[in-house]
Design an enzyme around this catalytic site. Sequence first.
Site, PDB file in Angstrom:
ATOM      1  N   THR A 121      -3.668 -45.746-101.978  1.00  0.00           N
ATOM      2  CA  THR A 121      -2.757 -45.863-103.127  1.00  0.00           C
ATOM      3  C   THR A 121      -2.374 -44.457-103.574  1.00  0.00           C
ATOM      4  O   THR A 121      -3.236 -43.676-103.970  1.00  0.00           O
ATOM      5  CB  THR A 121      -3.450 -46.615-104.274  1.00  0.00           C
ATOM      6  OG1 THR A 121      -3.856 -47.892-103.773  1.00  0.00           O
ATOM      7  CG2 THR A 121      -2.527 -46.795-105.458  1.00  0.00           C
ATOM      8  N   ARG A 154      -8.946 -57.202-102.694  1.00  0.00           N
ATOM      9  CA  ARG A 154      -9.921 -56.999-103.764  1.00  0.00           C
ATOM     10  C   ARG A 154     -11.299 -56.880-103.151  1.00  0.00           C
ATOM     11  O   ARG A 154     -11.600 -57.571-102.163  1.00  0.00           O
ATOM     12  CB  ARG A 154      -9.949 -58.213-104.712  1.00  0.00           C
ATOM     13  CG  ARG A 154      -8.751 -58.366-105.589  1.00  0.00           C
ATOM     14  CD  ARG A 154      -8.675 -59.770-106.127  1.00  0.00           C
ATOM     15  NE  ARG A 154      -8.588 -60.730-105.017  1.00  0.00           N
ATOM     16  CZ  ARG A 154      -8.649 -62.058-105.157  1.00  0.00           C
ATOM     17  NH1 ARG A 154      -8.841 -62.588-106.342  1.00  0.00           N
ATOM     18  NH2 ARG A 154      -8.546 -62.850-104.109  1.00  0.00           N
ATOM     19  N   ASN A 208      -0.806 -53.086-109.607  1.00  0.00           N
ATOM     20  CA  ASN A 208      -2.131 -52.868-110.209  1.00  0.00           C
ATOM     21  C   ASN A 208      -2.031 -52.715-111.728  1.00  0.00           C
ATOM     22  O   ASN A 208      -2.847 -53.258-112.472  1.00  0.00           O
ATOM     23  CB  ASN A 208      -2.792 -51.625-109.603  1.00  0.00           C
ATOM     24  CG  ASN A 208      -3.635 -51.976-108.387  1.00  0.00           C
ATOM     25  OD1 ASN A 208      -3.584 -53.105-107.891  1.00  0.00           O
ATOM     26  ND2 ASN A 208      -4.414 -51.027-107.904  1.00  0.00           N
ATOM     27  N   PHE A 249      -6.373 -63.578-113.799  1.00  0.00           N
ATOM     28  CA  PHE A 249      -6.469 -62.316-114.542  1.00  0.00           C
ATOM     29  C   PHE A 249      -6.268 -62.499-116.046  1.00  0.00           C
ATOM     30  O   PHE A 249      -5.780 -61.612-116.738  1.00  0.00           O
ATOM     31  CB  PHE A 249      -5.522 -61.245-113.955  1.00  0.00           C
ATOM     32  CG  PHE A 249      -6.127 -60.643-112.721  1.00  0.00           C
ATOM     33  CD1 PHE A 249      -6.218 -61.374-111.549  1.00  0.00           C
ATOM     34  CD2 PHE A 249      -6.668 -59.370-112.740  1.00  0.00           C
ATOM     35  CE1 PHE A 249      -6.842 -60.867-110.425  1.00  0.00           C
ATOM     36  CE2 PHE A 249      -7.292 -58.847-111.623  1.00  0.00           C
ATOM     37  CZ  PHE A 249      -7.370 -59.593-110.466  1.00  0.00           C
ATOM     38  N   ALA A 252     -11.044 -62.931-120.450  1.00  0.00           N
ATOM     39  CA  ALA A 252     -11.433 -61.879-121.398  1.00  0.00           C
ATOM     40  C   ALA A 252     -12.871 -61.461-121.116  1.00  0.00           C
ATOM     41  O   ALA A 252     -13.655 -62.217-120.564  1.00  0.00           O
ATOM     42  CB  ALA A 252     -11.309 -62.417-122.822  1.00  0.00           C
ATOM     43  N   CYS A 260     -10.290 -48.721-108.881  1.00  0.00           N
ATOM     44  CA  CYS A 260      -8.826 -48.815-108.777  1.00  0.00           C
ATOM     45  C   CYS A 260      -8.082 -48.907-110.102  1.00  0.00           C
ATOM     46  O   CYS A 260      -7.291 -48.028-110.419  1.00  0.00           O
ATOM     47  CB  CYS A 260      -8.466 -49.981-107.871  1.00  0.00           C
ATOM     48  SG  CYS A 260      -9.100 -49.680-106.220  1.00  0.00           S
TER      49      CYS A 260
HETATM   50  P1  NAD Z   1     -13.681 -44.977-100.450  1.00  0.00           P
HETATM   51  O1  NAD Z   1     -14.013 -43.870-101.350  1.00  0.00           O
HETATM   52  O2  NAD Z   1     -14.566 -46.179-100.364  1.00  0.00           O
HETATM   53  O3  NAD Z   1     -13.531 -44.430 -98.968  1.00  0.00           O
HETATM   54  C1  NAD Z   1     -12.792 -43.306 -98.610  1.00  0.00           C
HETATM   55  C2  NAD Z   1     -13.322 -42.794 -97.281  1.00  0.00           C
HETATM   56  O4  NAD Z   1     -12.483 -41.718 -96.847  1.00  0.00           O
HETATM   57  C3  NAD Z   1     -14.747 -42.221 -97.351  1.00  0.00           C
HETATM   58  O5  NAD Z   1     -15.560 -42.812 -96.360  1.00  0.00           O
HETATM   59  C4  NAD Z   1     -14.539 -40.716 -97.087  1.00  0.00           C
HETATM   60  O6  NAD Z   1     -15.623 -40.098 -96.392  1.00  0.00           O
HETATM   61  C5  NAD Z   1     -13.286 -40.730 -96.236  1.00  0.00           C
HETATM   62  N1  NAD Z   1     -12.581 -39.446 -96.224  1.00  0.00           N
HETATM   63  C6  NAD Z   1     -12.329 -38.616 -97.263  1.00  0.00           C
HETATM   64  N2  NAD Z   1     -11.657 -37.518 -96.828  1.00  0.00           N
HETATM   65  C7  NAD Z   1     -11.475 -37.675 -95.498  1.00  0.00           C
HETATM   66  C8  NAD Z   1     -10.864 -36.891 -94.502  1.00  0.00           C
HETATM   67  N3  NAD Z   1     -10.277 -35.716 -94.789  1.00  0.00           N
HETATM   68  N4  NAD Z   1     -10.875 -37.336 -93.226  1.00  0.00           N
HETATM   69  C9  NAD Z   1     -11.461 -38.507 -92.921  1.00  0.00           C
HETATM   70  N5  NAD Z   1     -12.065 -39.294 -93.814  1.00  0.00           N
HETATM   71  C10 NAD Z   1     -12.069 -38.887 -95.107  1.00  0.00           C
HETATM   72  O7  NAD Z   1     -12.204 -45.428-100.839  1.00  0.00           O
HETATM   73  P2  NAD Z   1     -11.580 -46.909-100.890  1.00  0.00           P
HETATM   74  O8  NAD Z   1     -12.136 -47.650-102.054  1.00  0.00           O
HETATM   75  O9  NAD Z   1     -11.625 -47.500 -99.541  1.00  0.00           O
HETATM   76  O10 NAD Z   1     -10.083 -46.544-101.271  1.00  0.00           O
HETATM   77  C11 NAD Z   1      -9.225 -45.873-100.346  1.00  0.00           C
HETATM   78  C12 NAD Z   1      -7.810 -45.938-100.883  1.00  0.00           C
HETATM   79  O11 NAD Z   1      -7.357 -47.297-100.897  1.00  0.00           O
HETATM   80  C13 NAD Z   1      -7.622 -45.438-102.312  1.00  0.00           C
HETATM   81  O12 NAD Z   1      -6.376 -44.819-102.427  1.00  0.00           O
HETATM   82  C14 NAD Z   1      -7.645 -46.709-103.152  1.00  0.00           C
HETATM   83  O13 NAD Z   1      -6.932 -46.584-104.349  1.00  0.00           O
HETATM   84  C15 NAD Z   1      -6.939 -47.678-102.214  1.00  0.00           C
HETATM   85  N6  NAD Z   1      -7.310 -49.086-102.407  1.00  0.00           N
HETATM   86  C16 NAD Z   1      -8.599 -49.438-102.634  1.00  0.00           C
HETATM   87  C17 NAD Z   1      -8.959 -50.792-102.768  1.00  0.00           C
HETATM   88  C18 NAD Z   1     -10.376 -51.216-103.045  1.00  0.00           C
HETATM   89  O14 NAD Z   1     -10.590 -52.391-103.339  1.00  0.00           O
HETATM   90  N7  NAD Z   1     -11.369 -50.352-102.966  1.00  0.00           N
HETATM   91  C19 NAD Z   1      -7.947 -51.764-102.621  1.00  0.00           C
HETATM   92  C20 NAD Z   1      -6.631 -51.361-102.357  1.00  0.00           C
HETATM   93  C21 NAD Z   1      -6.322 -50.012-102.242  1.00  0.00           C
HETATM   94  C1  UGA Z   2      -7.859 -54.673-107.684  1.00  0.00           C
HETATM   95  C2  UGA Z   2      -6.671 -55.584-107.390  1.00  0.00           C
HETATM   96  O1  UGA Z   2      -6.980 -56.930-107.769  1.00  0.00           O
HETATM   97  C3  UGA Z   2      -6.307 -55.549-105.903  1.00  0.00           C
HETATM   98  O2  UGA Z   2      -5.149 -56.335-105.667  1.00  0.00           O
HETATM   99  C4  UGA Z   2      -6.043 -54.107-105.496  1.00  0.00           C
HETATM  100  O3  UGA Z   2      -5.809 -54.024-104.103  1.00  0.00           O
HETATM  101  C5  UGA Z   2      -7.241 -53.248-105.839  1.00  0.00           C
HETATM  102  O4  UGA Z   2      -7.553 -53.362-107.249  1.00  0.00           O
HETATM  103  C6  UGA Z   2      -6.959 -51.804-105.556  1.00  0.00           C
HETATM  104  O5  UGA Z   2      -5.832 -51.383-105.557  1.00  0.00           O
HETATM  105  O6  UGA Z   2      -7.902 -51.113-105.309  1.00  0.00           O
HETATM  106  P1  UGA Z   2     -10.524 -54.890-107.412  1.00  0.00           P
HETATM  107  O7  UGA Z   2     -10.579 -53.706-108.302  1.00  0.00           O
HETATM  108  O8  UGA Z   2     -11.292 -54.876-106.152  1.00  0.00           O
HETATM  109  O9  UGA Z   2      -8.992 -55.185-106.980  1.00  0.00           O
HETATM  110  O10 UGA Z   2     -11.022 -56.165-108.209  1.00  0.00           O
HETATM  111  P2  UGA Z   2     -10.365 -57.185-109.270  1.00  0.00           P
HETATM  112  O11 UGA Z   2     -10.776 -58.542-108.885  1.00  0.00           O
HETATM  113  O12 UGA Z   2      -8.927 -56.942-109.453  1.00  0.00           O
HETATM  114  O13 UGA Z   2     -11.147 -56.799-110.604  1.00  0.00           O
HETATM  115  C7  UGA Z   2     -10.960 -55.548-111.233  1.00  0.00           C
HETATM  116  C8  UGA Z   2     -11.655 -55.531-112.573  1.00  0.00           C
HETATM  117  O14 UGA Z   2     -10.970 -56.380-113.494  1.00  0.00           O
HETATM  118  C9  UGA Z   2     -13.102 -56.027-112.534  1.00  0.00           C
HETATM  119  O15 UGA Z   2     -13.886 -55.183-113.352  1.00  0.00           O
HETATM  120  C10 UGA Z   2     -13.032 -57.422-113.136  1.00  0.00           C
HETATM  121  O16 UGA Z   2     -14.217 -57.814-113.768  1.00  0.00           O
HETATM  122  C11 UGA Z   2     -11.900 -57.240-114.145  1.00  0.00           C
HETATM  123  N1  UGA Z   2     -11.219 -58.507-114.491  1.00  0.00           N
HETATM  124  C12 UGA Z   2     -10.517 -59.194-113.544  1.00  0.00           C
HETATM  125  C13 UGA Z   2     -11.272 -58.989-115.795  1.00  0.00           C
HETATM  126  O17 UGA Z   2     -11.891 -58.368-116.682  1.00  0.00           O
HETATM  127  N2  UGA Z   2     -10.621 -60.157-116.101  1.00  0.00           N
HETATM  128  C14 UGA Z   2      -9.923 -60.864-115.175  1.00  0.00           C
HETATM  129  O18 UGA Z   2      -9.348 -61.904-115.519  1.00  0.00           O
HETATM  130  C15 UGA Z   2      -9.868 -60.375-113.866  1.00  0.00           C
END
Ligand code: NAD
Ligand code: UGA
Length: 429
Positions: A121, A154, A208, A249, A252, A260
């Site tokens: 992101t 998620r 988001n 979503f 409460a 995120c």
């Molecule tokens: P994370 O912190 O779990 O993982 C990131 C990984 O990237 C780590 O393993 C780290 O070692 C690696 N990394 C960092 N620098 C690097 C480099 N230079 N070369 C190779 N590897 C490297 O992150 P995440 O939660 O998977 O999120 C990644 C991205 O996806 C973010 O931008 C986040 O906003 C987005 N995103 C996350 C979620 C989610 O649910 N976690 C959902 C949708 C989008």
């Molecule tokens: C969220 C989005 O739902 C994903 O679509 C997106 O890809 C992701 O962020 C991201 O960009 O990283 P995530 O953070 O994994 O996913 O989990 P959610 O289920 O969205 O919950 C986020 C937070 O909101 C949690 O703390 C949850 O407890 C809270 N929440 C969720 C509430 O307080 N009320 C609700 O009704 C729903």
Amino acid sequence: MRLSVIGTGYVGLVTAACFADLGHHVIGMDRDAERIRRLHDGDVPFYEPGLAEMLQRVQQADRLQFSTSIGEAVERSDVLFITVGTPSKEGGDADLGAVTAVAEGIAGALTGYRLIVEKSTVPVRTGARIRDQIARLTGGAVPFDVACNPEFLREGSAIEDFMHPDRIVLGVTSERSEQLLRELYAPFACPLLVTDLTTAETIKHASNAFLAMKISYINAVSAICERVGADIRQVADGMGYDRRIGRAFLDAGVGYGGSCFPKDVAAFIRIAEGAGYKFRLLEEVARINDEQRETLLRHLRDALRVFADRTIAVFGLAYKPNTDDMREAPSVAIIDRLLREGAAVRAYDPAAETNARQLLPAVTYCPTPYETASDSDAVVILTEWDEFRSLDLARLREVMRRPVLIDGRNVLDPQAARALGFHYAGMGR
Ligand code: NAD
Ligand code: UGA
């Protein structure tokens, strides 16, 4: 297709495993050598339902390899996904250090056409910046494309979300990149929206932020419910039946956490500011979210008067159920406050204890809810794990010193709790 996924965190590892499961040959690359060593050995670095089994399956089928070499990833794939972290910097801007480092690494190894896809992101125009950066570093000698394919999974339901998305967004700049991505996503039966790079980047942030806004909206309404004597769960149900609103979503509680929503709301505010628009609506979303922690502490204080020398049992530490992720979990701020004000805190979480110990070393961790509640002055529920919905409240009441129940996620039936003699407070009920 031959794919590489760069960054094997929550998004990267799920992306790599799912594409391999769909029959592609995938390299999962990470700069963290310890993580790659563990993945080689079949050890999954975090808890995500179904992921360990899927990784085992695709590794056995020889369709997923792990590497610390960006050169190998570039050489051996047609499409490279960037899935590294984009955490908040002070002030709220997204830190693009990892994305820039990966783009530099790709540029250094590029010898023939590759499609580079940002799945992390990122702020608007990051795709264009990556393209300029790589073009500059390669001197324009090698053809490549940059695309944006935001991820909407998620945690806790990541595989299901990845495999059955509501939509797929492809931000592209050329026919070639569009064709490659259409081919890759052909097995997915959902709407596919093709846009330019900036539009795709904006869709992710706008989505988001909208979900965070829904949560803060219902939390604001829950504050009114408390004052007028309405029940927020029924209010949410009554609103949710309207298809234009939807029930999702609208739960409460103590507010959103995780890696995120907090960072992406902050980043979108900064993106807007950079574009000359003051996003006051989102500033308020973040403020209401912070306020929810205070509301929970107020409910607890109303019941206990002071926190000093009280023993508080916390049920649930992860920022949401079905994950061990503690990033920005509301539990951290709440427990810190309780400890600072002199309370003793005991806690139970079915998955997040190991991670929680790093952040909250002064807490006493227990293996079951009932042991956690033993001799406590209050139980506070901070994560809506399913097992808390079926707690034996009579047993809980017996082991506690004082019958105080603060339900930060509205998982229990207030009447049943009150009938057993509990002082019960939910959020907006
Ligand atoms: P994370 O912190 O779990 O993982 C990131 C990984 O990237 C780590 O393993 C780290 O070692 C690696 N990394 C960092 N620098 C690097 C480099 N230079 N070369 C190779 N590897 C490297 O992150 P995440 O939660 O998977 O999120 C990644 C991205 O996806 C973010 O931008 C986040 O906003 C987005 N995103 C996350 C979620 C989610 O649910 N976690 C959902 C949708 C989008
Ligand atoms: C969220 C989005 O739902 C994903 O679509 C997106 O890809 C992701 O962020 C991201 O960009 O990283 P995530 O953070 O994994 O996913 O989990 P959610 O289920 O969205 O919950 C986020 C937070 O909101 C949690 O703390 C949850 O407890 C809270 N929440 C969720 C509430 O307080 N009320 C609700 O009704 C729903």
